[in-house]
Design an enzyme around this catalytic site. Structure first.
Site, PDB file in Angstrom:
ATOM      1  CG  HIS A 122      -2.293  -0.827   0.721  1.00 50.80           C
ATOM      2  ND1 HIS A 122      -3.329  -0.339   0.616  1.00 50.80           N
ATOM      3  CD2 HIS A 122      -2.330  -2.276   0.885  1.00 50.80           C
ATOM      4  CE1 HIS A 122      -4.298  -1.322   0.343  1.00 50.80           C
ATOM      5  NE2 HIS A 122      -3.518  -2.290   0.774  1.00 50.80           N
ATOM      6  CG  ASP A 123       4.700   3.797   1.821  1.00 50.44           C
ATOM      7  OD1 ASP A 123       4.117   4.747   1.850  1.00 50.44           O
ATOM      8  OD2 ASP A 123       6.012   3.424   1.792  1.00 50.44           O
ATOM      9  CB  SER A 130      -0.386 -17.755  -0.305  1.00 46.76           C
ATOM     10  OG  SER A 130       0.056 -19.154   0.559  1.00 46.76           O
ATOM     11  CG  ASP A 175       2.298 -22.556   0.638  1.00 48.54           C
ATOM     12  OD1 ASP A 175       1.176 -21.720   0.316  1.00 48.54           O
ATOM     13  OD2 ASP A 175       2.326 -23.670   1.383  1.00 48.54           O
ATOM     14  CB  SER A 208       2.900   8.795   2.096  1.00 54.82           C
ATOM     15  OG  SER A 208       2.538   7.712   1.000  1.00 54.82           O
ATOM     16  N   PRO A 238      -5.386  -1.275  -6.808  1.00 59.54           N
ATOM     17  CG  PRO A 238      -4.298  -3.058  -8.115  1.00 59.54           C
ATOM     18  CD  PRO A 238      -4.170  -2.149  -7.070  1.00 59.54           C
ATOM     19  CG  ASP A 259      -3.583 -22.017   2.008  1.00 58.83           C
ATOM     20  OD1 ASP A 259      -4.446 -22.966   2.021  1.00 58.83           O
ATOM     21  OD2 ASP A 259      -2.502 -22.126   1.513  1.00 58.83           O
TER      22      ASP A 259
END
Length: 329
Positions: free
Chosen positions: A69-70, A198, A255, A79, A167, A247
């Site tokens: 995210h940074d 994962s 993995d 930020s 996204p 998972d």
């Protein structure tokens, strides 16, 4: 002749200065950046990350998400960590809907405090984000990534741009690939980085559209019934935070089980399942599902590229004393 010789010496001197600048890495990320200014910096981060992992295992996942995210939004510049405070004019990136479910920011402060005790105002919050992600990946069974450091901290938030760069879980694969491409990550690297799914969990609010009013036909029917049990609709206890593990077999191991699940139509998020169906990404999903070493190599490559996206270095930015606020003096 003397003039020509003098000009040649002057040109050589300028070239030598430029070469020395390059060799010194001024204004660039470097390996062992804190070797002289804070020799124990990376070991302190490693120890604090391990300690927090022992106490709260999910912090290892938080470190990876912090980096994503940074660094996806403009720059690897911390930020993300800036908080809104009366009078400081900052709108925190953490308030964005794209940051939903993020937590454990308070533990970054613990790492920063340990570093400040050792070397005041020396290690940037941006480097803490990057290096804690590196160490968190190892604790999750992932590859050791040799990251460089020397990032500086931003004095501004990029809150208004978060949705432009991060996204969403139900975006088209074309849009997801273009977002990653904008920071220098190719298709192969994008497929690998989404393998971070994962580990960790997904809040039910991001799954309802795949379950109700009808089940997404790309979901395995038995798996869909399991998810309905985890995420009932209407929710009888809406105040309760409900989630499903990414998972169920190796929930805290980074993995290639993630890719095996995608091929079995057990991808949690729409963006996950699209990886297996989109012709651009599907071949990489199949290869990663069959070769964990290949997945981890590509994950390391992708995360390294992401960690070096447009960092502030040299005289740009600052070293924050408190990762939550810009310096005031």
């Amino acid at each position: 002749m003397a003039t020509r010789s003098s000009h040649h010496c002057s040109s050589s001197f300028v070239l030598l200065l430029l070469l020395l600048q390059l060799l010194s890495g001024h204004g660039e990320l470097q390996s062992n950046y804190y070797a002289e200014s804070c020799p124990n910096a990376e070991e302190i981060i490693k120890q604090e990350v391990a300690k927090l992992y022992d106490e709260h295992g999910n912090t290892a996942i938080s470190w990876m998400r912090n980096l994503f995210h940074d660094c996806m939004v403009q720059s690897c510049d911390a930020s993300l960590l800036l908080e809104s405070k009366h009078g400081n004019g900052i709108v925190s990136e953490q308030a964005s809907s794209r940051s939903f479910g993020m937590r454990n920011f308070k533990y970054v402060t613990k790492i920063k405090d340990a570093l400040e005790n050792e070397c005041p105002t020396t290690v940037s919050c941006a480097d803490i984000i990057a290096l804690s992600a590196r160490d968190g990946v190892v604790l999750l069974g992932g590859p050791r990534i040799e990251m460089r450091s020397g990032r500086k901290d931003s004095r501004e938030s990029h809150a208004s741009e978060v949705e432009e760069f991060i996204p969403n879980h139900n975006d088209s694969m074309a849009l997801v690939l273009s977002r990653f491409e904008s920071v220098g990550i190719d298709v192969e690297g994008t497929v690998a980085l989404l393998g971070a799914h994962s580990v960790g969990r997904v809040h039910c609010v991001n799954l309802y559209d795949r379950l109700y009013p009808t089940v997404d036909p790309t979901l395995d029917p038995d798996y869909a019934e399991y998810l309905k049990g985890r995420c009932p609709m209407p929710d009888p206890k809406p105040e309760k935070v409900r989630y499903a593990r990414n998972d169920r077999e190796t929930p805290m191991v980074l993995d290639n089980m993630y890719y095996k699940h995608l091929l079995a139509h057990k991808g949690l998020l729409l963006v996950d399942q699209q990886l297996a169906s989109d012709p651009t990404t599907a071949p990489f999903v199949e290869k990663m599902a069959s070769d964990n070493g290949y997945f981890q190599d590509q994950f390391a490559r992708g995360l390294l590229t992401l960690s070096e996206n447009n960092p502030l270095t040299g005289d740009d930015g600052e070293i924050r004393k408190d990762c939550r606020y810009i310096n005031t003096d």
